[in-house]
Design an enzyme around this catalytic site. Structure first.
Site, PDB file in Angstrom:
ATOM      1  N   PHE A  29      38.706  34.755  41.068  1.00 24.73           N
ATOM      2  CA  PHE A  29      37.705  33.706  41.215  1.00 24.73           C
ATOM      3  C   PHE A  29      37.105  33.349  39.849  1.00 24.73           C
ATOM      4  O   PHE A  29      35.944  33.643  39.571  1.00 24.73           O
ATOM      5  CB  PHE A  29      36.605  34.178  42.170  1.00 24.73           C
ATOM      6  CG  PHE A  29      37.136  34.769  43.456  1.00 24.73           C
ATOM      7  CD1 PHE A  29      37.719  33.952  44.419  1.00 24.73           C
ATOM      8  CD2 PHE A  29      37.072  36.131  43.696  1.00 24.73           C
ATOM      9  CE1 PHE A  29      38.210  34.489  45.610  1.00 24.73           C
ATOM     10  CE2 PHE A  29      37.557  36.681  44.884  1.00 24.73           C
ATOM     11  CZ  PHE A  29      38.137  35.856  45.840  1.00 24.73           C
ATOM     12  N   GLY A  58      32.545  44.044  38.363  1.00 24.60           N
ATOM     13  CA  GLY A  58      33.242  43.193  39.338  1.00 24.60           C
ATOM     14  C   GLY A  58      34.605  42.773  38.815  1.00 24.60           C
ATOM     15  O   GLY A  58      34.777  41.689  38.253  1.00 24.60           O
ATOM     16  N   SER A  64      39.138  37.641  35.493  1.00 29.43           N
ATOM     17  CA  SER A  64      38.179  37.545  34.386  1.00 29.43           C
ATOM     18  C   SER A  64      38.453  38.615  33.328  1.00 29.43           C
ATOM     19  O   SER A  64      38.161  38.405  32.142  1.00 29.43           O
ATOM     20  CB  SER A  64      36.744  37.645  34.899  1.00 29.43           C
ATOM     21  OG  SER A  64      36.609  38.728  35.795  1.00 29.43           O
ATOM     22  N   ASP A  83      34.564  48.615  39.169  1.00 22.47           N
ATOM     23  CA  ASP A  83      34.702  48.102  40.545  1.00 22.47           C
ATOM     24  C   ASP A  83      35.092  49.267  41.444  1.00 22.47           C
ATOM     25  O   ASP A  83      35.851  50.142  41.021  1.00 22.47           O
ATOM     26  CB  ASP A  83      35.802  47.017  40.585  1.00 22.47           C
ATOM     27  CG  ASP A  83      35.681  46.080  41.781  1.00 22.47           C
ATOM     28  OD1 ASP A  83      35.582  46.561  42.923  1.00 22.47           O
ATOM     29  OD2 ASP A  83      35.711  44.859  41.565  1.00 22.47           O
ATOM     30  N   GLY A  87      36.185  45.583  47.598  1.00 24.24           N
ATOM     31  CA  GLY A  87      35.719  44.236  47.925  1.00 24.24           C
ATOM     32  C   GLY A  87      34.223  44.192  48.189  1.00 24.24           C
ATOM     33  O   GLY A  87      33.615  45.184  48.602  1.00 24.24           O
ATOM     34  N   SER A 136      29.036  50.646  41.605  1.00 23.80           N
ATOM     35  CA  SER A 136      28.316  50.220  40.407  1.00 23.80           C
ATOM     36  C   SER A 136      27.084  51.085  40.076  1.00 23.80           C
ATOM     37  O   SER A 136      26.967  51.586  38.948  1.00 23.80           O
ATOM     38  CB  SER A 136      27.965  48.735  40.570  1.00 23.80           C
ATOM     39  OG  SER A 136      26.912  48.357  39.781  1.00 23.80           O
ATOM     40  N   ASP A 153      29.521  40.173  37.695  1.00 23.63           N
ATOM     41  CA  ASP A 153      30.227  39.374  38.708  1.00 23.63           C
ATOM     42  C   ASP A 153      30.599  40.294  39.876  1.00 23.63           C
ATOM     43  O   ASP A 153      31.712  40.258  40.382  1.00 23.63           O
ATOM     44  CB  ASP A 153      31.483  38.747  38.070  1.00 23.63           C
ATOM     45  CG  ASP A 153      32.121  37.678  38.949  1.00 23.63           C
ATOM     46  OD1 ASP A 153      31.425  37.119  39.829  1.00 23.63           O
ATOM     47  OD2 ASP A 153      33.319  37.387  38.742  1.00 23.63           O
ATOM     48  N   HIS A 156      27.504  39.796  45.627  1.00 22.29           N
ATOM     49  CA  HIS A 156      26.602  38.645  45.505  1.00 22.29           C
ATOM     50  C   HIS A 156      25.509  38.609  46.565  1.00 22.29           C
ATOM     51  O   HIS A 156      24.797  37.624  46.690  1.00 22.29           O
ATOM     52  CB  HIS A 156      27.412  37.340  45.533  1.00 22.29           C
ATOM     53  CG  HIS A 156      28.206  37.122  44.277  1.00 22.29           C
ATOM     54  ND1 HIS A 156      28.068  37.902  43.162  1.00 22.29           N
ATOM     55  CD2 HIS A 156      29.137  36.170  43.960  1.00 22.29           C
ATOM     56  CE1 HIS A 156      28.889  37.463  42.212  1.00 22.29           C
ATOM     57  NE2 HIS A 156      29.547  36.423  42.680  1.00 22.29           N
ATOM     58  N   ASP A 182      28.608  32.805  39.049  1.00 20.09           N
ATOM     59  CA  ASP A 182      28.193  32.286  40.363  1.00 20.09           C
ATOM     60  C   ASP A 182      26.686  32.057  40.434  1.00 20.09           C
ATOM     61  O   ASP A 182      26.044  32.374  41.449  1.00 20.09           O
ATOM     62  CB  ASP A 182      28.697  33.196  41.492  1.00 20.09           C
ATOM     63  CG  ASP A 182      30.206  33.371  41.439  1.00 20.09           C
ATOM     64  OD1 ASP A 182      30.914  32.354  41.485  1.00 20.09           O
ATOM     65  OD2 ASP A 182      30.684  34.510  41.293  1.00 20.09           O
TER      66      ASP A 182
HETATM   67  N1  SAH Z   1      35.552  38.941  38.277  1.00 15.17           N
HETATM   68  C1  SAH Z   1      36.507  38.778  39.360  1.00 15.17           C
HETATM   69  C2  SAH Z   1      35.852  38.561  40.713  1.00 15.17           C
HETATM   70  C3  SAH Z   1      34.965  39.696  41.164  1.00 15.17           C
HETATM   71  S1  SAH Z   1      34.665  39.636  42.905  1.00 15.17           S
HETATM   72  C4  SAH Z   1      37.483  37.634  39.052  1.00 15.17           C
HETATM   73  O1  SAH Z   1      37.521  37.116  37.953  1.00 15.17           O
HETATM   74  O2  SAH Z   1      38.262  37.243  39.931  1.00 15.17           O
HETATM   75  C5  SAH Z   1      33.421  40.857  43.064  1.00 15.17           C
HETATM   76  C6  SAH Z   1      33.916  42.300  42.926  1.00 15.17           C
HETATM   77  O3  SAH Z   1      32.764  43.132  42.905  1.00 15.17           O
HETATM   78  C7  SAH Z   1      34.788  42.794  44.073  1.00 15.17           C
HETATM   79  O4  SAH Z   1      36.051  43.195  43.598  1.00 15.17           O
HETATM   80  C8  SAH Z   1      34.010  43.993  44.647  1.00 15.17           C
HETATM   81  O5  SAH Z   1      34.810  45.098  45.028  1.00 15.17           O
HETATM   82  C9  SAH Z   1      33.099  44.365  43.500  1.00 15.17           C
HETATM   83  N2  SAH Z   1      31.892  45.047  43.948  1.00 15.17           N
HETATM   84  C10 SAH Z   1      30.969  44.590  44.841  1.00 15.17           C
HETATM   85  N3  SAH Z   1      29.998  45.501  45.008  1.00 15.17           N
HETATM   86  C11 SAH Z   1      30.298  46.561  44.209  1.00 15.17           C
HETATM   87  C12 SAH Z   1      29.686  47.820  43.934  1.00 15.17           C
HETATM   88  N4  SAH Z   1      28.551  48.183  44.524  1.00 15.17           N
HETATM   89  N5  SAH Z   1      30.294  48.647  43.064  1.00 15.17           N
HETATM   90  C13 SAH Z   1      31.451  48.316  42.458  1.00 15.17           C
HETATM   91  N6  SAH Z   1      32.078  47.126  42.662  1.00 15.17           N
HETATM   92  C14 SAH Z   1      31.514  46.259  43.532  1.00 15.17           C
HETATM   93 MG    MG Z   2      32.453  35.257  40.468  1.00 13.46          MG
END
Ligand code: SAH
Ligand code: MG
Length: 223
Positions: A29, A58, A64, A83, A87, A136, A153, A156, A182
């Site tokens: 994304f 993320g 990214s 990450d 998801g 995280s 990222d 959300h 975002d």
């Molecule tokens: N930067 C990516 C998109 C990230 S989507 C791109 O360029 O496509 C958001 C990501 O955050 C997901 O893979 C999800 O697993 C991760 N995420 C969400 N909550 C999290 C947490 N508490 N700890 C670690 N990763 C997390």
């Molecule tokens: Mg994003």
């Protein structure tokens, strides 16, 4: 013509074209213009903070991470990308951003780690991109290294956005850069938490100032 403008033009031409192709081919994304802005901001941050690494919260499938890994290579830094690879809420079945082929059929849970590794291998970035697999706030509880560049990222929702703001923004070194994805100031354009729970508190803290906006990507500087 200002030198800042000239620098911006030169920088946006600077990403390795092969890596740009890899980034575009990767799942995820991150639109091209925002990815290029992310890359340029990361390269520029290295000029403001000596030696420190780049950090991404993320990873997903590493789209990214290719833009940031390219920047890390150019700047002589490394990118650490965090990450749990299960998801976000919005990636789960029934939600808008679910991709069903990313579910591990044996356990019935999302697993983006293999896809991420594929992306890094194909891009040739395994020497500059380090994956940390975990939740995280758990990773943050042991993190003590100041970073030149932080890209948030992750999840959300309100709680994950609050957590990422609280856990990670203090790690940006003075003069370093915070990028947030975002961010939608207008609710008609998208979800609120990255704007209300990360971007606004960063500005209101008085510790960060706006540098630029590209699509939903906001770039701030730590004072
Ligand atoms: N930067 C990516 C998109 C990230 S989507 C791109 O360029 O496509 C958001 C990501 O955050 C997901 O893979 C999800 O697993 C991760 N995420 C969400 N909550 C999290 C947490 N508490 N700890 C670690 N990763 C997390
Ligand atoms: Mg994003």
């Amino acid at each position: 013509m200002s030198s800042t403008w000239l620098t911006a033009i030169c920088l946006s031409d600077s990403m390795d074209p092969e890596l740009k192709k890899s980034a575009e081919a990767a799942r995820g994304f991150m639109p091209l213009d925002e990815g290029e802005a992310l890359h340029d901001a990361a390269v520029a941050s290295a000029g403001n903070v000596a030696g420190a690494p780049f950090l991404e919260i993320g990873t997903y499938c590493g789209k990214s991470s290719v833009y940031l890994g390219a920047a890390a290579r150019e700047a002589g830094r490394i990118l650490i990308t965090v990450d749990h690879h299960r998801g976000s809420e919005e990636n789960q079945p029934g939600w808008e951003w679910h991709e069903s082929d990313l579910v591990d059929p044996e356990i019935g849970a999302i697993d983006t780690l293999g896809n991420f590794r594929h992306t890094m291998y194909r891009a040739g970035l395994e020497d500059v991109v380090v994956a940390v697999v975990g939740d995280s706030p758990t990773v943050a509880s042991w993190w003590t290294t100041p970073v030149a560049f932080l890209f948030i990222d992750g999840g959300h929702g309100e709680d994950p956005a609050d957590t990422d703001f609280r856990c990670w923004t203090p790690q940006v070194a003075s003069g370093g850069t915070l990028a947030i994805h975002d961010v939608f100031a207008d609710p008609a354009d998208g979800g609120r938490p990255p704007y209300e729970r990360i971007y606004l508190p960063a500005i209101e803290s008085g510790l960060f100032e706006d540098v630029s906006a590209t699509g939903s990507l906001r770039v701030l500087r730590r004072l």
